[in-house]
Write an enzyme that holds these catalytic residues in place. Structure first.
Site, short mmCIF file in Angstrom:
data_model
loop_
_atom_site.label_atom_id
_atom_site.label_comp_id
_atom_site.label_asym_id
_atom_site.label_seq_id
_atom_site.Cartn_x
_atom_site.Cartn_y
_atom_site.Cartn_z
N ASP A 50 0.86 -1.19 0.00
CA ASP A 50 0.00 0.00 0.00
C ASP A 50 0.89 1.24 0.00
O ASP A 50 1.58 1.52 0.98
CB ASP A 50 -0.88 0.02 1.26
CG ASP A 50 -1.78 1.25 1.27
OD1 ASP A 50 -2.80 1.22 0.55
OD2 ASP A 50 -1.45 2.24 1.96
N TYR A 55 3.62 9.72 -0.13
CA TYR A 55 4.57 9.14 0.83
C TYR A 55 6.04 9.41 0.48
O TYR A 55 6.91 9.21 1.33
CB TYR A 55 4.35 7.62 0.98
CG TYR A 55 2.99 7.23 1.53
CD1 TYR A 55 2.17 8.17 2.16
CD2 TYR A 55 2.51 5.94 1.42
CE1 TYR A 55 0.93 7.83 2.65
CE2 TYR A 55 1.27 5.58 1.91
CZ TYR A 55 0.48 6.54 2.52
OH TYR A 55 -0.76 6.20 3.00
#
Ligand SMILES: NC(=O)C1=CN([C@@H]2O[C@H](COP(=O)(O)OP(=O)(O)OC[C@H]3O[C@@H](n4cnc5c(N)ncnc54)[C@H](O)[C@@H]3O)[C@@H](O)[C@H]2O)C=CC1
Ligand SMILES: O=C1O[C@H](CO)[C@@H](O)[C@@H]1O
Length: 310
Positions: A50, A55
């Site tokens: 994921d 990120y």
């Protein structure tokens, strides 16, 4: 038997591994990131990652995956990979997806999520990811958050770049609007979920509409506070497993996906055994949050999206 082997059907006819490796990576953990991902895939048997544009790990992840593909350690089609469109690119999910695919060095992802039902006022490259005014307040754009999902539907219907689309951090009200105004039911809704935040109404709503629930921050995020709850530890003793095993099975035995994060190779290698939690165990766990709901991810931008207990 490992919880890593469980697969859950999605409403598009495919299926998703019930346990996915979370890839949020704090700055001080960037060193162990590669070892963590390689250990997860090669030693522990994770088949689900994921990640997200936001990120900042997709370039590294892409390099690691390329190495594993070239060494013949895993094939692309054996993995289920999720990425997400961040609200700073709410108006251009295609750019968000193309950026992610380029960094990940992939032709497609298995699941593309709208990260938050929010619109941020950033530039065409999605910078800054979280725009703030001089007082530190998030600067929202005038647009409608549902336009992002509508554009994701176009990508889903007209390209081969995504196998499924879904949402994250959607409340019941936001899902009701989406279901009324669009013709593709999200494959999943990803939100914070654990015994201290059981959100049974939202879980039931998703399951009634064939939207798979994905639990994030299942350990309560940094420091893993949910693993320290007395009942979680009692159950761990009763079943001779770890507190983390109890928290993973809290979701998997109920047909939900869970996305644990760890940078510790020993913990990752161990994986998560299946634990036969009973209906009573599950009810007792959920009672903790029914009595005293506790949310750990309380980003300031999320306080008005209709999620309870912000
Ligand atoms: N869609 C969204 O808005 C969000 C999605 N996520 C996704 O969910 C993933 C997981 O959530 P996080 O908040 O990152 O954290 P998490 O709830 O998985 O907890 C991570 C913490 O647990 C510790 N830990 C890991 N394994 C353990 C074990 N066996 N025993 C004890 N402690 C252990 C780690 O050292 C770390 O401090 C993220 O990496 C991301 O992929 C997370 C937050 C928001
Ligand atoms: O996915 C996400 O991770 C961060 C924090 O862990 C959160 O802001 C975002 O939604």
């Amino acid at each position: 038997m490992s919880a890593l082997d469980i697969r859950i059907p999605l409403n598009n006819g495919t299926s998703i591994p019930a346990v996915g490796m979370g890839t949020v990576c704090p700055e001080d953990k960037k060193g162990p990131f590669k070892k963590a991902i390689v250990t997860a895939i090669v030693d522990a048997g994770y088949r689900h990652l994921d990640t997200a544009w936001f990120y900042g790990v997709e370039e590294d992840l892409g390099d690691i995956l390329q190495e594993l593909f070239q060494e013949g350690k895993i094939k692309r089609e054996e993995l289920f990979i999720t990425t997400k469109c961040w609200p700073s690119l709410w108006n251009n999910p295609e750019k968000s997806l193309n950026d992610s695919l380029k960094s990940l060095k992939l032709d497609y992802v298995d699941l593309f999520l709208q990260h938050w039902p929010l619109t941020f006022k950033s530039d065409a490259n999605g910078q800054p990811p979280v725009p703030r005014d001089d007082n530190g307040k998030v600067i929202f754009d005038d647009g409608d958050f549902l336009d992002t999902y509508k554009k994701m539907i176009d990508i889903y219907k007209n390209t081969d770049k995504v196998k499924a689309i879904g949402v994250s951090n959607y409340s019941i009200g936001n899902l009701e609007r989406l279901l009324k105004e669009t013709d593709v039911v999200p494959a999943v809704n990803q939100f914070e979920l654990h015994p201290q935040l059981p959100l049974q109404d939202l879980v039931d709503f998703c399951q009634d509409h064939k939207i798979v629930v994905e639990a994030y921050s299942a350990f309560g995020s940094g420091g893993a506070p949910v693993t320290k709850l007395p009942l979680v530890n009692e159950l761990a003793k009763k079943y001779n497993v770890t507190p983390a095993d109890i928290l993973i099975n809290y979701h998997t035995v109920s047909g939900r996906v869970v996305l644990p994060r760890s940078q510790n190779p020993e913990r990752i290698k161990k994986g998560y055994p299946k634990v036969p939690l009973t209906k009573e165990d599950l009810e007792n766990l959920a009672e903790i949050g029914e009595l005293k709901p506790t949310r750990y991810i309380k980003e300031d931008w999320g306080k008005d999206i209709g999620m309870p207990y912000w």
